[in-house]
Write an enzyme that holds these catalytic residues in place. Structure first.
Site: not given
Ligand code: PEP
Ligand code: MG
Length: 536
Positions: A182, A425, A448-449, A459, A496
């Site tokens: 993040h 996600e 991402n997830d 990640r 996103c």
């Protein structure tokens, strides 16, 4: 001149002086040393924790200062220290000894009838957690920059970025972290170059004040560069600025696919300032505001501070759609007393919407602020993160419904101006997206997830980076299922995750039927340029 190579985490170039911030005091991952050494580490950690608390006291509010004062006193508590030392004498390492004593001490306090003391267990857990974090090499102290610097650190936390003065942060070089962590996602939205996975040798304090050239695209770092290298970097930085200005001509251009559909480019933003910038750079909407960023700016955002923040976000978008995500706390974004208990597998633990059951009031206050901000400033999209089962969604929506009715009946709002959506996600959410599509108006695919959970590849772990592939057929299959289910139910769908800013991924998502991509605002124009060329 010494050259290092790490992994690219945020593009861009920087030339500046190094500031080394090494919060890893032991360097040992819970290796138990001789008893006298563990005691010495414990004593050192107490001193550092006290220093941190004193520094926090200089800026905190009255209520916070009282807590910090209490915590300082606790660090001198003889009974507690004796407990910890006897655990060390029995062979436990310092960090483990503090954890055992913390449980024992808090249990003792809870059994005492004194309400005052038993209510203070969370403050005690917090301060002892600080000591454990220091011993584990994860000090919670925030960075303070007073001059333009390239920060060299073992790790950068998302909370560091919230407290950092942007004008002084020229770049980041870290030993830990990954492209998807993040902190690096936020670095990209802030347009700060970053390189991770660096040799720990770079943390050498002698590097402090040395000049460095940082290449965020390739991961190359030059310490004490020669004049030629500095001149080359300076020249490239000027060229980049010129290219950026000329690309701005594309900002108003629409992307029309060969089938005639329009493909929209939205932005992921951290705060109202970011939103203004994104809209000025041609964002057609704001696809993700990570509201948990508020916890990184202060310990516990109040109703008032949230109302102000959401209102400013809506106003900054100037009538363009804004999507605010409810708090996604947990995993690599732990928050003080909410994610207090250390979880064995935080990414698979209590994160995002799952916290609704234990922290209902936290979400209720947020929903109230969102309803009122929307009523006063204009409609918003609100979405829930980390959805795996329908029940979490129905429980949240039931709570939101009750809050809305109360606000309507008391005249605090005149209309419901929230459109609800879900982050897709997790593989589970993608696989039940037919059912979820009946519950909300839009989906936002968080690649991402989704990539991390589908491929079982953390990640934030550099070692698993080779497994982390957002274009892997398993991930693409889940995206395809989600898009098809969304389109069947007339639910809008966007992506996103960070991969939306990768031209190859962007094209692949568009081919599956996605018509909205949301990304860091500084990636919008380059992606647009690629897609315009592709669909020419
Ligand atoms: C995602 O998972 O793709 C996402 C956008 O959310 P975050 O990166 O905040 O987990
Ligand atoms: Mg996510």
């Amino acid at each position: 001149m010494i050259k290092y190579i790490g992994n690219s985490a945020s593009g861009g170039l920087a030339v500046g002086k190094i500031k080394v911030i090494n919060r890893r005091i032991t360097g040992f991952k819970r290796v138990v040393l001789a008893t006298h050494r563990e005691k010495a580490l414990f004593e050192a950690a107490i001193i550092l924790a006290k220093d941190e608390l004193r520094r926090l006291m200089q800026t905190g509010e009255k209520r916070q200062k009282d807590i910090l004062n209490f915590q300082l006193v606790m660090l001198d508590d003889i009974g507690l220290k004796e407990m910890i030392e006897s655990n060390i004498n029995a062979g436990s390492g310092a960090a483990k000894s503090v954890e055992i004593a913390m449980e024992e001490y808090c249990n003792q306090l809870k059994s005492i009838a004194d309400g005052y003391l038993s209510e203070r267990t969370s403050d005690i857990r917090d301060v002892l957690g600080r000591v454990v974090d220091i011993l584990d090499g994860h000090s919670r102290e925030r960075f303070v920059l007073t001059e333009p610097s390239v920060i060299v650190a073992d790790e950068i936390l998302p909370s560091d970025l919230a407290s950092i003065d942007r004008q002084f942060a020229l770049g980041f070089i870290t030993v830990g972290g990954s492209y998807q962590s993040h902190a690096n996602i936020i670095a990209r939205t802030m347009g700060i170059p970053s390189v991770c996975g660096m040799d720990s040798e770079i943390l050498n304090p002698l590097n402090n004040g040395r000049t460095v050239c940082l290449e965020g695209y390739s991961g190359e770092v030059y310490i004490s560069p020669n004049e030629g290298t500095i001149a080359l970097f300076t020249h490239r930085m000027k060229q980049e600025e010129r290219a950026r200005v000329s690309m701005m001509a594309l900002k108003e251009k629409e992307i029309v696919m060969p089938c005639g559909d329009k493909l929209e480019i939205w932005a992921n933003c951290n705060d109202p300032k970011d939103i203004t910038l994104a809209i000025n750079n041609g964002a057609q909407g704001i696809g993700l505001v990570r509201s948990e960023i508020l916890f990184m700016k202060s310990d516990r955002p109040t109703f008032e501070s949230q109302l102000e923040f959401y209102s400013r976000c809506i106003n900054a978008a100037g009538g363009k759609p804004v999507t605010i995500r409810t708090f996604d706390i947990g995993a690599d974004k732990p928050v003080g007393d909410i994610s207090l208990e250390k979880e064995p597998n935080p990414a698979l633990g209590m994160r995002g919407i799952r916290l609704i059951h234990k922290h209902r009031q936290l979400f209720a206050t947020q929903a109230q602020a969102l309803y009122i901000a929307a009523d006063r400033c204009g409609p918003i999209n609100v979405m829930l993160p980390m959805v795996t089962v329908e029940k979490d969604v129905t429980d949240y929506m039931e709570m939101a419904r009750e809050i809305k009715e109360e606000l309507l009946s008391t005249g605090q709002i005149s209309e419901d101006k929230i459109t609800w959506g879900l982050m897709i996600e997790t593989p589970s959410a993608a696989l039940i997206s037919d059912r979820l599509a009946k519950m909300v108006s839009f989906f936002s695919i968080g690649t991402n997830d989704l990539t991390q959970y589908t491929l079982a590849a953390d990640r934030v772990n550099v070692e698993t980076a080779a497994y982390y592939d957002p274009l892997h057929p398993s991930v693409m299959k889940l995206i395809e299922i989600t898009v098809n289910n969304a389109l069947k139910e007339g639910v809008k769908v966007s992506v996103c995750g960070e991969s939306a800013a990768d031209a190859t991924c962007a094209k692949a998502y568009a081919a599956l039927g996605v018509r909205c991509l949301s990304m860091a605002q500084n990636a919008m124009i380059p992606v647009k340029q690629h897609l315009l060329e592709e669909y020419r």
